[in-house]
Every structure is written in C-alpha cells, then in structure tokens.
Design a protein around this motif. Structure first.
Motif, mmCIF file in Angstrom:
data_model
loop_
_atom_site.group_PDB
_atom_site.id
_atom_site.type_symbol
_atom_site.label_atom_id
_atom_site.label_comp_id
_atom_site.label_asym_id
_atom_site.label_seq_id
_atom_site.Cartn_x
_atom_site.Cartn_y
_atom_site.Cartn_z
ATOM 1 N N TYR A 5 -0.799 11.942 -7.822
ATOM 2 C CA TYR A 5 -0.966 10.639 -7.184
ATOM 3 C C TYR A 5 -2.459 10.347 -7.005
ATOM 4 C CZ TYR A 5 3.967 11.296 -6.209
ATOM 5 O OH TYR A 5 5.317 11.519 -6.338
ATOM 6 N N PRO A 8 -6.789 8.413 -1.823
ATOM 7 C CA PRO A 8 -6.594 7.271 -0.914
ATOM 8 C C PRO A 8 -7.393 6.026 -1.296
ATOM 9 C CG PRO A 8 -6.744 9.295 0.340
ATOM 10 C CD PRO A 8 -7.027 9.662 -1.084
ATOM 11 N N ARG A 11 -5.864 4.491 -4.381
ATOM 12 C CA ARG A 11 -4.560 3.943 -4.020
ATOM 13 C C ARG A 11 -4.718 2.589 -3.328
ATOM 14 N NH1 ARG A 11 -2.009 8.381 -1.754
ATOM 15 N NH2 ARG A 11 -2.919 7.952 0.276
ATOM 16 N N THR A 15 -3.367 -0.985 -4.622
ATOM 17 C CA THR A 15 -2.461 -1.748 -3.762
ATOM 18 C C THR A 15 -2.983 -3.155 -3.503
ATOM 19 O OG1 THR A 15 -1.731 0.291 -2.666
ATOM 20 C CG2 THR A 15 -1.317 -1.781 -1.511
ATOM 21 N N LEU A 126 3.766 0.344 -6.228
ATOM 22 C CA LEU A 126 3.617 0.995 -4.928
ATOM 23 C C LEU A 126 4.515 2.223 -4.820
ATOM 24 C CD1 LEU A 126 3.339 -1.970 -2.387
ATOM 25 C CD2 LEU A 126 1.533 -0.668 -3.484
ATOM 26 N N ASN A 130 2.598 6.289 -4.536
ATOM 27 C CA ASN A 130 2.723 6.910 -3.225
ATOM 28 C C ASN A 130 3.699 8.080 -3.282
ATOM 29 O OD1 ASN A 130 1.337 5.136 -0.941
ATOM 30 N ND2 ASN A 130 2.191 3.720 -2.470
ATOM 31 N N ARG A 134 5.189 9.031 1.869
ATOM 32 C CA ARG A 134 4.549 7.749 2.170
ATOM 33 C C ARG A 134 5.388 6.557 1.696
ATOM 34 N NH1 ARG A 134 -0.661 7.203 3.612
ATOM 35 N NH2 ARG A 134 -0.625 5.143 2.624
ATOM 36 N N LEU A 135 6.642 6.817 1.298
ATOM 37 C CA LEU A 135 7.481 5.762 0.751
ATOM 38 C C LEU A 135 7.699 4.639 1.766
ATOM 39 C CD1 LEU A 135 9.281 4.754 -1.567
ATOM 40 C CD2 LEU A 135 11.167 6.051 -0.552
ATOM 41 N N ARG A 137 5.799 3.718 4.294
ATOM 42 C CA ARG A 137 4.575 2.932 4.479
ATOM 43 C C ARG A 137 4.312 2.022 3.286
ATOM 44 N NH1 ARG A 137 0.069 6.875 7.442
ATOM 45 N NH2 ARG A 137 1.421 7.478 9.190
ATOM 46 N N ALA A 138 4.603 2.533 2.098
ATOM 47 C CA ALA A 138 4.402 1.711 0.897
ATOM 48 C C ALA A 138 5.312 0.493 0.927
ATOM 49 C CB ALA A 138 4.665 2.542 -0.360
#
Length: 508
Positions: A5, A8, A11, A15, A126, A130, A134-135, A137-138
C-alpha cells in the motif's frame, strides 16, 4: 501475492483528486435543479423542454456507469479517470456558455457520460490503496463526498444563481476539474487486469436500452399521466424486453457485461437492494423538502440552500463519528439506527404546517442528515468487505448504478404520490367551501361566492393547504418505508477478518 500500500502522503495525494472529482459529479446531480427556472427564461424553453437538461444528464450517466468497470479493467483506471475529468470539465464549460436549449441538452448528456466513471472508480481506488484496517475510514471519506454532494447541491446552486447567474452552476466545475486532472496525472497509480476480458456488445446494448427506457419512463411519466399514455407503455415494453434479454444473456453466456458472480456475494446482493430503497428513504425526500421550502414556505433559492445546510452537517458529523466505531460494534446495528433516525426525521417533517419556523426546519434537517450518514457508510463497508478484489471495478460501478436507479425511481414515485395525495386533499377541502359553512364564515368573513376576487383568493389558499397536506402524507409514507426496511438489515453478514486477500490488478 502480497499487496503493498502507498505511504500516508502518497495515499493522501491519491485520495484528494479522486474525491475532488467524485464530489464534483455528486454535487452536479442536484446543483442545477434550483437554477432551472432561470435557465428556462434565459433559453426561452417551455416547462417540458427544460426538463431535458436533467433527463439527458441522467440517461447518459445511467448508460455509462456500468461501462466504467469494463473500461477501467481494459485500459486502466488512471486513463479512464483522467479522460473522464477532461470530458466533464469541457462539458461543464459548454453548458455554462450555451445560448440555446439544444446545445445545453447535448452538453449535459456529455457531462453525464463523462462523469459516470468518476464516482465508482474513486470508490474502487480508495478500497485498493487502504489496508483492511483502514477500510471504514476510506469509506467514510468516500461517503462525505457522495452523500454530502447531492445534499449541498441545492445550497451551492441557490447561492451561485442568486449571487452571479445560472451559468456559474456549471462554470464552478472548471477550476475544480483542472485541479483534479493535474493531481491525477501526477499521483494516480495505474491498474489493469492481467487478463483482458472481451467487450460484451450484446450485453452492453441490452443494458443501455433498458436503462434509457426506464429513465425516459420515469422522467416523462408524470407529464403524460403514466400508463394512460401510449408513449409510456412503449417505454415499459422496451424496458421489459431489454431486461429479459439481459438476464437470459447474463445467465447463459461467458464474460458478460454484467457479471453474475457479483450477485453470488450475499452482502453485495442485499446491500444493492438496500441502496436502491435508500433512494426513496434518503435521497428522493431531499428535492421534495427543497420544493416545499421554496414554493409553500416562500423561501428564496439562497435561503432554501442555507436551510438545507444542517442536513449536510448531520451527514458529515455522523460519518466522522462512524469512521472510528465501524468494525468495533455490529455494523447491522448501526444500519438499523440510521434507518430509525431517517424514520424519525420523516415523522418530524410530517408534523409541520405552513407556519413552521426556520429553526424547526434546521434541526429536523440535521436529524435527517444523521440518518443518511449512519446508513451509507456502514452499508458501503459491508458490501465491499466480502466482495472479491478482482470484482471491485464492476462491483463499484454496479453499486453506484443501483443507487442512481433507486434515486430516480424514488423521486418519480414520490412525485407521483404527491400529486395524488394533493389532489385528494384538494377535493376534500373544496367540498367544505360553502357560504353556509361556519368555518368559512369565521376564516373569511368577507367571502363573496359571486366575486371572482374572493374565489381566486380562496382557491389559492386551498391549493397551498392541499399541497402541504400532500407533503405531510408523503413524509408519513416514507416513515413507514424506513421501518419496513429494517428487517433487510438482518440478511447482511457481519464480515470477519479476511485471512487472505486475492491478488489485485497490476499497479504500476
């Protein structure tokens, strides 16, 4: 094959443009609604003609949405999304510059087709970038755009229309589209299927015909008295035949346009049904409240938008809260609470009258927003937590399409029932308008049955009162639909930790 992945920072940079693009499309679903009267005047269009500004967008978007999954698998998400953003931005500019109805209808169709891929593919991206922990939050980030966007649309559209002109409803997309395109070009990872799947032309045509016929039936039905019209009957026959051919083809052929494997996942199948019904409970009620606020309570377009802001704030607050608790408690319980909040908000709307104060509208809208937030986020988590990774593109596209169909059916259904309830209420009120009725004598002591002015005055008041009663009856109807949906939640499975993840498409 282990999945890596992005860090941060990367990511976040992936996003940002994805959500910027999908939110832009979500807002555009409703942003033009409040500007329609201004557009009708500027373009010298009739009421029937100006509706095509909305219809062309919805039909093109419905046809292109399921196509986005195949295109992303065949050519890669990055290419599909960047081209989609370019097309959407150019179409928005053309809409704002249009000086005749034909131009803006064509531009809106291009806008709908271009933007169709942005919402489902943003969701798929997303999910991919992730890790499982973190699913939630995504999906919270995705929910903020896809849920709050249509709710904010009337507010933004009302402000731009009153402060500038209706053209800025479309011009506002240009800087957002450019920013999204540049960030996608710089940071969006590429992904393609390792195995190329052929394009199922027959399946695409039958699905497209069914969706186009359905959308035309929904949009034109109210004007043509539904199945009393030969045109609506023709659309229904075409839709039925195309749907039948789609189903038979999907069950008997290989590598079909709609993947039957999607519906073997119980959470996806049940979740898609719940999402379609939410079109009635959550989404279709928003334009009804907007119209009621403007036409019956006398609010301006801007004030109507501002009164709708707490609805969006409630959605944001609920989504941010749930991002921390989803996965720690039974997700089905959260869904049930969301439906209960939605039901309560409808019950509160049903207790309103023509003299309701603004503060009541604000806090009831906030309750409605909380209900929407409590439903959409956990539903997205449950639908995609058990779905195979290789089906994400198609799954996200079909889930988005299901939602759009539910929204369209919900709006048409509630509008039809509103007309029916309003007419029934008006017929009941008219029966009591007699000179010997003490209520009429008390309310209008100067009423003269032989005066055209008095008759026009009392007719106007009857129309207002009957329209408000019609709205109240609709809110009661949606209240009962919300309660009836609750047992469906029990059919969903609470996903446990996934022992292993299937290899994702190649990411470059």
């Amino acid at each position: 094959m282990s999945q890596t992945y992005p860090d941060p920072f990367r990511r976040f940079m992936i996003t940002l443009p994805s959500m910027l693009a999908s939110t832009m499309v979500a807002v555009d679903i409703t942003i033009a609604n409040v500007a329609l009267p201004h557009m009708q005047s500027a373009l010298s269009a009739s009421s029937d003609q100006i509706v095509w500004v909305l219809t062309s967008y919805l039909i093109a978007g419905a046809i292109a949405t399921p196509l986005s999954g195949w295109l992303a698998g065949r050519y890669g998400r990055k290419l599909v999304m960047t081209i989609s953003v370019i097309g959407f931005t150019l179409a928005s500019a053309l809409c704002g510059a249009a000086n005749d109805l034909s131009t803006i209808v064509i531009a809106r169709a291009l806008q709908g087709a271009s933007g169709a891929a942005l919402i489902p593919l943003s969701q798929a991206i997303l999910l991919d970038i992730n890790p499982p922990e973190r699913l939630a939050r995504a999906m919270a980030v995705f929910s903020l755009g896809s849920m709050a966007g249509p709710i904010l649309g009337p507010s933004v559209g009302g402000y731009l229309t009153d402060a500038l002109s209706w053209r800025w409803v479309f011009f506002i997309n240009i800087p957002l589209g450019i920013a999204s395109f540049l960030l996608m070009l710089a940071f969006l990872p590429e992904s393609k299927n390792e195995r190329r799947v052929r394009f199922d032309m027959f399946g695409f045509v039958t699905v497209s015909v069914a969706l186009a016929a359905l959308q035309l039936m929904l949009d034109r039905g109210e004007q043509l008295d539904w199945f009393e019209s030969a045109e609506i009957q023709l659309y229904a026959v075409i839709m039925g035949m195309a749907t039948y051919l789609t189903a038979v083809h999907m069950m008997t052929a290989k590598d079909t346009f709609l993947r039957p494997e999607l519906f073997k996942d119980r959470n996806f199948a049940v979740g898609s049904l719940v999402r379609a019904l939410l079109g009635v409970v959550v989404f279709a009620t928003v334009p009804l409240v907007v119209v009621m606020t403007q036409s019956l309570l006398g609010y301006s377009a801007f004030r109507t938008g501002m009164v709708g802001m707490p609805r969006a704030l409630g959605t944001v607050a609920a989504t941010m809260l749930l991002a921390r608790v989803v996965g720690k408690i039974d997700t089905r319980l959260i869904l049930g609470i969301g439906l209960l909040f939605s039901a309560v908000s409808m019950l509160l709307y049903a207790r309103m009258d023509l003299y309701v104060d603004q503060d009541t509208m604000l806090w009831v809208g906030f309750v409605q927003g909380i209900g929407g937030g409590f439903v959409f986020l956990p539903l997205s988590v449950m639908v995609f937590a058990t779905l195979s990774d290789r089906l994400r593109n198609e799954g996200a596209a079909l889930f988005s399409l299901t939602g759009n169909i539910g929204n369209a059916i919900g709006i048409s259904l509630l509008n039809r029932e509103l007309i029916h309830f309003t007419a029934a209420s008006r017929a009941h009120l008219v029966e009591g308008v007699r000179p010997d009725n003490p209520i009429v004598q008390y309310g209008m002591p100067d009423f003269d049955a032989g005066s055209a002015t008095s008759l026009a005055q009392i007719n106007g008041e009857i129309l207002r009162q009957s329209a408000m009663v019609g709205n109240v009856d609709i809110y009661y109807l949606v209240f009962f639909v919300s309660l009836a949906m609750m047992p469906l939640v029990l059919l969903l499975r609470t996903p446990g930790p996934r022992a292993s993840r299937e290899p994702l498409p190649v990411m470059e």
